[in-house]
Structures are given as C-alpha cells and as structure tokens.
Write an enzyme that holds these catalytic residues in place. Structure first.
Site, PDB file in Angstrom:
ATOM      1  N   SER A 166       0.701  -1.144   0.342  1.00  0.00           N
ATOM      2  CA  SER A 166      -0.395   0.486  -0.004  1.00  0.00           C
ATOM      3  C   SER A 166       0.902   1.174  -0.057  1.00  0.00           C
ATOM      4  O   SER A 166       1.583   1.296  -0.863  1.00  0.00           O
ATOM      5  CB  SER A 166      -0.557  -0.362   1.285  1.00  0.00           C
ATOM      6  N   ASP A 192       0.172  -4.011  -4.240  1.00  0.00           N
ATOM      7  CA  ASP A 192      -1.359  -3.487  -4.588  1.00  0.00           C
ATOM      8  C   ASP A 192      -1.067  -1.904  -3.679  1.00  0.00           C
ATOM      9  O   ASP A 192      -1.107  -1.313  -2.780  1.00  0.00           O
ATOM     10  CB  ASP A 192      -2.822  -3.486  -3.357  1.00  0.00           C
ATOM     11  N   HIS A 277      -7.477  -5.405  -1.283  1.00  0.00           N
ATOM     12  CA  HIS A 277      -6.486  -4.894  -0.843  1.00  0.00           C
ATOM     13  C   HIS A 277      -5.499  -5.474  -0.253  1.00  0.00           C
ATOM     14  O   HIS A 277      -3.916  -5.673  -1.052  1.00  0.00           O
ATOM     15  CB  HIS A 277      -6.683  -3.636   0.220  1.00  0.00           C
TER      16      HIS A 277
END
Length: 496
Positions: A166, A192, A277
């Site tokens: 992330s 991601d 996610h």
C-alpha cells in the site's frame, strides 16, 4: 462498513485536507522532490525502527542507525541478501499480523537471508493525507539506512529487496529514488500500491520502474468509487500483475463477512473491507510457501481479451511468475500481466484457452445456449464446468474463451461437451423447424461442432479434439458429444 465506505472515507480525508485539489496543489500534498533533498546524515537516530526478524522474539531485534554494535547483537550477516518489509497506512497504530507471516515465510523458504521489518508506525498512524506526506521522509530514512550498511560493513544495495504494501510501496519507491550514487537498489516489490493521491502522478511522485534495478507490482483492489480506488490502477513497475483483472478478488465480497467473522471474530468486518487490498500480500506469501504451485500470469491488453483465453502465450517473455520467484527482466516499457486465482491459498489455477468452431444451421437465427464441459486428463477428471458464450452463435464462426481449473489434471485426453437444453429448447427447435422447413431429410437442424482446439497456458501445449463419432457432428439441446485427440484437419492461419 464495506469497501465503498472505506473509499468514501479516503475521499473525505482528501477533501478536508488543504492542498489536495488538482494539478500543482495535489503535488504539494505529496511534497516535491526538491523539498526532500537529502542532507548528509545530520542525525543519529531515525524515526523508522529497523527490526531484524528472528524466531526467538516477537518484535524482532532492533538495529539502530549508526550503531554498529547493534548489527553484531542482532546477527546481521552482510554477506547475505536483505529483504525489507515496509508496511502501509496504519489505522490502529499496530503492526499487522501479515508482516510476521511474510517474514516467517521468507525465512522458512530462504534461510540464508536477512529479513528486516521497517516499522514507521509513528508516521503511518496519521490521517491518510498526512501519512502520504510522510512517505518521502520515511523513504529517505530507508535510503540512509542502506547507505550506512554499505559504508560501514560493505553490504551491497544491489542485494536489497524492498517489499512495500500500500503506502509502503511508494515509501520503497522513494527510498530507491533518494539513495545516492548511480547504483540502484536490487529489487522493489509493490503490493497493491496505494491509489489515493498517487494515481495519475508523475513517476517521481510514486513508485516507478526507475526506483530499482527491477520493480514488480501486484494490483488487487483497483475498483473505483467516486473516482478513487484503494490500490493504484496504472502500471508502476517493469511487470505489473493484475490478478482477476485487479479490480476485486474472489472471496472478498461483502457477502463473505460472516465467514470472516467466524475466522477473525468481530475484527472480521475489517478483514472484509481490506480483503481485496491485502490479497496482494497473501498472493506473495503463497509464492513463498508453495514452490510447487507457482502462479503464472500472461501479458495482455485488458481483462476482457484475457477472459477469451487469447493471451496465454509465453513466447518472447509474454508470461512470468507472480511473487517472490518472478523472472527478473528489465523492460523498456511496463508490461501488464493477467491471471486468475482461487479465493484462498494456494491461489494457483491452471489456465486453458478453448476455441470451438460452431456452425448454426438456422441461418439468420441467433441462439444463446449454455454449455457444460467435462475434461478427462491423465491425472484427474473435471466434470460439468459451465460455459457461457459472451455473444450468441450466428452462422459459421469460431468462439474463444478461458477455462480455469483448480487442480492439475495432467495432459488433456478427452472432452465431453453438452448443450444444457431442456424440453423447452426441444419445443423451440420444433417450432423453428415448422416455420423454416428443413430440406435436408428428416434430421432436425442443430449446431455442428467440428473441432475443439485447446491451449494449456501452464505447459504451452496445443491440442486439437474431433468428434468421436465422425458421421454425426450435430449437437442438439440436452445432447452430449465426446471429443478425442486428433490430427488438426482444419488448417489455421499463420499468426504473427
């Protein structure tokens, strides 16, 4: 709370924070490259805590910047590669459980490596736009740390692999861009990479292929809501992987919240929200834990083309392995690869392209049948896989589609193809025959299925199947036909 609410929350955070509108103001929220020009280590302590993973302590052994004795104390081995795990935005100010799972998986499969967790919770546990601003500073600290290792114990930065999740993916990218000298960090993996305040930004303001000798990224939650997605959609690496199209992941729908509550308790609600996610993380861990089930992805223009099975080629490096064991190759342009996965570990599936040549005997009448297909392999059999064509069957045409299997059936040796018709279909065909009289004897009109061509993505094997009954290649509702391996009697056009 669902994924759309999470995205709305991120959007609200962006709106209420000054300097987050479009163009130049948006870049101010990130901070510019010039604002973060590195000073030569004028500080002894870094905000980031570097925890060397060990099997004996839950929190790891902390290595302090510019304190060589801590390297000895923690048994850091400069002759071994370094993998550094960089977490993302933190809602509760705690290190998430997946971090230790990944560290353990790295050490269990590759004992001869150093595994460090870069703990930047102090800067990550902020309102999202503030945490975004902090990514540059933390990236600079990681660059400082790697340079210190290089200068003090001759550890080569080319042996460093940063794995960022992330926001941590962009932190890793900034570390790669800030490190001084012409030599780059060996590898950066973005799991991601975060989308809000990074989507559409220039390569210097996010993770990019220029940040390391090799950069790969796995995109698992790029479904947009109100113009935002949790994960970044645009390519940011040499190889960008989009499992299941990258927008969402199987098993992560809100309907699975009860399964997550059963597994995680009340925190299962949060697990549902971040499921897609965080799937990037578990796909990477899966690549470490299941050496015999490495997932293959294929270069394709988009997911719709991929879903037709038209991108299963490995020629000229068109396919690659997702995760830790990827084939590292620098490309002049980012390459987008697609694959399907299961909803749980091990995630690997086996990809097949099926090309079926249909002749619809009722000219000018489109039909939209549903088929099932059963496969017999040298290892296992699979029965009654549903097949739905994207478009109806007209005239004389070959249709291509993708089939994925959860198990390895070995070499495919026989196919059973069934038109899932009912009595209703029978009546329709009788009506059609009445309205449009069939002139070729008493046989009812139907579909002619001459050949089925199959390509196995994982083995790259190409096969042709012909009807077992040479004299009867007609298929009617509720009928099943058997196809066996044969010589390809129908020449194919040369493909580029």
């Amino acid at each position: 709370m669902n994924s759309l609410q999470l995205l709305s929350f991120l959007l609200l955070s962006c709106i209420i924070t000054p300097g987050n509108t479009h163009g130049g103001k948006k870049k101010e929220a990130l901070g510019s490259q010039s604002q973060h020009t590195r000073t030569k280590k004028d500080h002894q302590n870094l905000e980031t805590k570097f925890r060397l993973y060990t099997d004996t302590t839950e929190e790891g052994c902390q290595i302090f910047f510019n304190q060589l004795e801590t390297l000895d104390k923690c048994s850091f081995n400069a002759s071994l590669p370094l993998v550094m795990i960089v977490h993302g935005w933190s809602v509760d100010g705690m290190l998430e459980g997946w971090i230790w799972k990944m560290a353990a998986a790295l050490k269990s499969q590759h004992k001869q490596i150093n595994v460090i967790i870069a703990d930047w919770l102090t800067s990550a546990h902020q309102h999202y736009p503030i945490a975004v601003q902090n990514t540059r500073h933390i990236g600079q600290e990681i660059a400082d740390f790697l340079e210190w290792l290089e200068e003090s114990i001759q550890f080569s930065r080319s042996n460093a692999h940063l794995i960022g999740y992330s926001l941590g993916a962009h932190v890793s990218g900034f570390a790669g861009s800030y490190i001084s000298g012409t030599n780059k960090i060996g590898r950066i993996t973005g799991l991601d990479p975060a989308g809000p305040l990074f989507e559409g930004m220039s390569p210097t303001d996010r993770l990019s292929p220029d940040d390391a000798n090799f950069v790969d990224a796995i995109h698992t939650f790029t479904k947009q809501h109100m113009g935002l997605s949790v994960g970044i959609k645009q390519p940011v690496a040499h190889f960008d992987f989009y499992p299941n199209g990258g927008t969402f992941q199987p098993g992560c729908h809100i309907m699975h919240v009860y399964n997550h509550i059963a597994q995680y308790g009340i925190t299962g609600i949060t697990q549902t929200v971040k499921c897609a996610h965080e799937r990037s993380v578990h796909l990477f861990i899966d690549s470490l834990l299941h050496n015999d089930k490495q997932s293959t992805a294929y270069w394709c223009n988009d997911i719709n083309t991929f879903n037709k099975g038209m991108c299963l080629s490995c020629r000229k490096n068109r396919c690659n392995t997702l995760g830790y064991n990827i084939r590292e190759e620098r490309l002049p342009k980012s390459r987008q690869l697609f694959l399907k996965t299961r909803a749980h570990m091990p995630f690997k599936v086996y990809h097949y392209q099926f090309k079926i040549h249909f002749i619809n005997e009722i000219q000018g009448k489109q039909i939209d049948p549903t088929f099932t297909i059963s496969l017999t392999g040298t290892k296992e059999d699979v029965k009654n896989l549903p097949i739905t064509l994207v478009e109806g069957i007209n005239g004389n045409k070959t249709y291509s589609f993708l089939i994925t299997l959860d198990t390895d059936i070995g070499e495919l040796i026989m196919i059973k193809f069934k038109w899932e018709g009912t009595a209703v279909w029978e009546n329709i065909w009788d009506t059609v025959q009445t309205i449009i009289p069939w002139t070729k004897g008493t046989r009812r009109p139907g579909l002619i299925v001459k050949t089925i061509r199959v390509k196995a993505g994982e083995t790259q094997q190409k096969m042709t199947f012909c009807s077992q009954s040479i004299d009867n290649v007609h298929l009617h509702p509720a009928q099943e036909k058997t196809f066996v391996r044969c010589e390809d009697r129908f020449p194919r056009q040369n493909r580029k």
